[in-house]
Write a protein that holds these residues in place. Structure first.
Motif, PDB file in Angstrom:
ATOM      1  N   SER A   6       0.824  -1.199   0.000  1.00 50.73           N
ATOM      2  CA  SER A   6       0.000   0.000   0.000  1.00 50.73           C
ATOM      3  C   SER A   6       0.866   1.258   0.000  1.00 50.73           C
ATOM      4  N   THR A   9       2.390   2.096   3.405  1.00 45.61           N
ATOM      5  CA  THR A   9       3.544   1.252   3.708  1.00 45.61           C
ATOM      6  C   THR A   9       4.772   1.758   2.990  1.00 45.61           C
ATOM      7  N   VAL A  47       4.950  -0.235  11.019  1.00 56.65           N
ATOM      8  CA  VAL A  47       4.087  -1.229  10.382  1.00 56.65           C
ATOM      9  C   VAL A  47       3.144  -1.853  11.411  1.00 56.65           C
ATOM     10  N   LEU A  48       3.657  -2.176  12.600  1.00 52.58           N
ATOM     11  CA  LEU A  48       2.805  -2.745  13.646  1.00 52.58           C
ATOM     12  C   LEU A  48       1.760  -1.742  14.125  1.00 52.58           C
ATOM     13  N   GLY A  50       0.476   0.709  12.365  1.00 53.96           N
ATOM     14  CA  GLY A  50      -0.519   0.832  11.295  1.00 53.96           C
ATOM     15  C   GLY A  50      -1.459  -0.347  11.237  1.00 53.96           C
ATOM     16  N   SER A  51      -0.945  -1.550  11.434  1.00 54.64           N
ATOM     17  CA  SER A  51      -1.827  -2.717  11.397  1.00 54.64           C
ATOM     18  C   SER A  51      -2.753  -2.747  12.613  1.00 54.64           C
ATOM     19  N   THR A  52      -2.268  -2.302  13.775  1.00 52.37           N
ATOM     20  CA  THR A  52      -3.126  -2.239  14.955  1.00 52.37           C
ATOM     21  C   THR A  52      -4.243  -1.219  14.765  1.00 52.37           C
ATOM     22  N   ALA A  54      -5.462  -0.306  11.912  1.00 54.53           N
ATOM     23  CA  ALA A  54      -6.377  -0.852  10.902  1.00 54.53           C
ATOM     24  C   ALA A  54      -7.345  -1.856  11.515  1.00 54.53           C
ATOM     25  N   ILE A  55      -6.847  -2.707  12.410  1.00 52.38           N
ATOM     26  CA  ILE A  55      -7.725  -3.679  13.065  1.00 52.38           C
ATOM     27  C   ILE A  55      -8.730  -2.967  13.963  1.00 52.38           C
ATOM     28  N   SER A 121      -4.999  -8.264  19.872  1.00 53.48           N
ATOM     29  CA  SER A 121      -4.177  -7.767  18.759  1.00 53.48           C
ATOM     30  C   SER A 121      -3.320  -6.578  19.190  1.00 53.48           C
ATOM     31  N   ALA A 125       0.764  -6.667  19.252  1.00 50.87           N
ATOM     32  CA  ALA A 125       1.563  -5.677  18.531  1.00 50.87           C
ATOM     33  C   ALA A 125       2.588  -5.035  19.455  1.00 50.87           C
TER      34      ALA A 125
END
Length: 139
Positions: A6, A9, A47-48, A50-52, A54-55, A121, A125
């Motif tokens: 993305s 990222t 990255v972690l 951003g993913s957290t 997003a979830i 989650s 993270a």
């Protein structure tokens, strides 16, 4: 064709100083090893994070999901990907409005599962981030 990475990222990967990459290349390290062992440990926190986020957004913003879900099969588990299946936010929404106490209890249980998933989650993270920071410091 969709990109494999993305845009956000790519922006996080761009935050790594070029001096780190150039130092790795100067030592004769290949490009893929530079990305794997220099760039990725540097950007792992971003990255972690951003993913957290997003979830959390996916679990928290249920109103669009409620309005866009057109097929709802109550009390059925569907394994066919061509058919719709109830999601946890939709189960919470529909069961919490029912007069039956069992369905209300089921809605509370689904809400607990959703919150536990977000908590798990987030803690995962944070644990991965602290683990990667310890590896970077050499402890």
């Amino acid at each position: 064709m969709l990109p494999l990475v993305s845009r956000s990222t790519m922006e996080v990967l761009g935050l790594v100083p070029n001096a780190l990459r150039e130092a790795s290349f100067a030592l004769g390290v290949s490009k893929w090893r530079t990305v794997l062992f220099v760039v990725m440990p540097t950007v792992l926190g971003g990255v972690l994070t951003g993913s957290t986020i997003a979830i959390a957004r996916a679990a928290g913003e249920t109103a669009p999901l409620l309005f866009t879900t057109s097929i709802f099969l109550p009390n059925q588990v569907v394994t066919d990907p061509n058919h719709g299946m109830a999601s946890i936010p939709l189960i919470i929404f529909t069961d919490s409005e029912q007069p039956d106490q069992f369905l209300n209890d089921q809605a509370w249980a689904a809400a607990f599962i959703l919150m536990a998933f977000v908590l798990f989650s987030s803690l995962s993270a944070r644990w991965l981030l602290s683990r990667s920071e310890r590896k970077l410091r050499g402890r």
